[in-house]
Design an enzyme around this catalytic site. Sequence first.
Site, PDB file in Angstrom:
ATOM      1  N   SER A 104       1.118  -1.081  -0.048  1.00  0.00           N
ATOM      2  CA  SER A 104       0.134  -0.510  -0.175  1.00  0.00           C
ATOM      3  C   SER A 104       0.636   1.085  -0.016  1.00  0.00           C
ATOM      4  O   SER A 104       1.974   0.822  -0.071  1.00  0.00           O
ATOM      5  CB  SER A 104      -1.412  -0.277   1.713  1.00  0.00           C
ATOM      6  OG  SER A 104       0.002   0.281   2.329  1.00  0.00           O
ATOM      7  N   SER A 136       0.965   4.040   1.645  1.00  0.00           N
ATOM      8  CA  SER A 136       0.798   4.698   3.496  1.00  0.00           C
ATOM      9  C   SER A 136       2.107   4.916   3.627  1.00  0.00           C
ATOM     10  O   SER A 136       2.500   5.448   4.841  1.00  0.00           O
ATOM     11  CB  SER A 136       0.441   3.330   4.247  1.00  0.00           C
ATOM     12  OG  SER A 136       1.430   2.307   4.738  1.00  0.00           O
ATOM     13  N   LYS A 187       4.651   0.281   9.549  1.00  0.00           N
ATOM     14  CA  LYS A 187       4.672   2.124   9.655  1.00  0.00           C
ATOM     15  C   LYS A 187       6.033   2.209  10.395  1.00  0.00           C
ATOM     16  O   LYS A 187       7.167   1.668  10.568  1.00  0.00           O
ATOM     17  CB  LYS A 187       3.521   2.043  10.701  1.00  0.00           C
ATOM     18  CG  LYS A 187       2.525   1.400  10.336  1.00  0.00           C
ATOM     19  CD  LYS A 187       2.124   2.279   9.197  1.00  0.00           C
ATOM     20  CE  LYS A 187       0.506   1.261   8.506  1.00  0.00           C
ATOM     21  NZ  LYS A 187      -0.101   2.209   7.701  1.00  0.00           N
ATOM     22  N   SER A 226      -3.220   7.276   5.182  1.00  0.00           N
ATOM     23  CA  SER A 226      -2.100   5.967   6.563  1.00  0.00           C
ATOM     24  C   SER A 226      -3.167   5.295   7.579  1.00  0.00           C
ATOM     25  O   SER A 226      -3.832   6.370   8.110  1.00  0.00           O
ATOM     26  CB  SER A 226      -1.043   6.407   6.945  1.00  0.00           C
ATOM     27  OG  SER A 226      -0.104   5.350   8.105  1.00  0.00           O
TER      28      SER A 226
END
Length: 247
Positions: free
Chosen positions: A41, A43, A103, A194
């Site tokens: 993705s 994010s 993250k 995100s």
Amino acid sequence: MAEKTETKQNSLGEIVSVIVQALILALLIRTLLFQPFSIPSGSMRPTLLEGDYLFVSKFAYGYSRHSLPFSPNIFSGRIWSGTPERGDVAVFKHPVSNVDYIKRVIGLPGDTIQMRDGQLYINGEAVKRESAGQIDDPDVTEKFGPVDVYTETLPNGVSYRTLDLSPNSSADNTREFIVPEGHYFMMGDNRDNSNDSRFGVGYVPLENFVGRANIIFFSIAGGASPLEIWRWPSELRFDRFFHSASK
């Protein structure tokens, strides 16, 4: 004839033995040393892009049940536990769904975290944030047209770039979060796009950390699979090969 049959059986046994040993070795490397991950993705844009393939250091934070394939519930806590540092880009298991997420570590145990008008605050102090111009490349921003980019520098000196896709979005203003002991606050560098600790992820227990992202070893654009070799000439991002996975 008997000798030939026996030789064939011995050869087959040797092949099976080599395959089993190779699988065991691969499992040990994946569990204890490095595990490859792909970015699914956007994010973590602009730091990590969809189609990036990277190695994650499994020994950086020690080992938990999440270090093993399928996260078997055979023990709790961490073995040879390491401490995630503020600014690390880390892979972890979602506290509820157990899905792999990646993250950046923003908040440590005991910290207070808040976003105010797009500005990150840690323990009541504004994190240094400087304009880094704009990026006008849909492959990086996933948007047509220029997107504002900022450089954040955390209190420990770690710097990285963030995207500001939508000024004054709901992600730019949050309540104050107090990170519990044994947990961490994770955020994506693509601040307006995100799902992280500000939203559905919540605080991440240390036990859920899988490893620290180290280096990008392969990258391909356009949603192409690495197996689609015929698309390599136009879609490979050679400039991202062996690039840091955290800057």
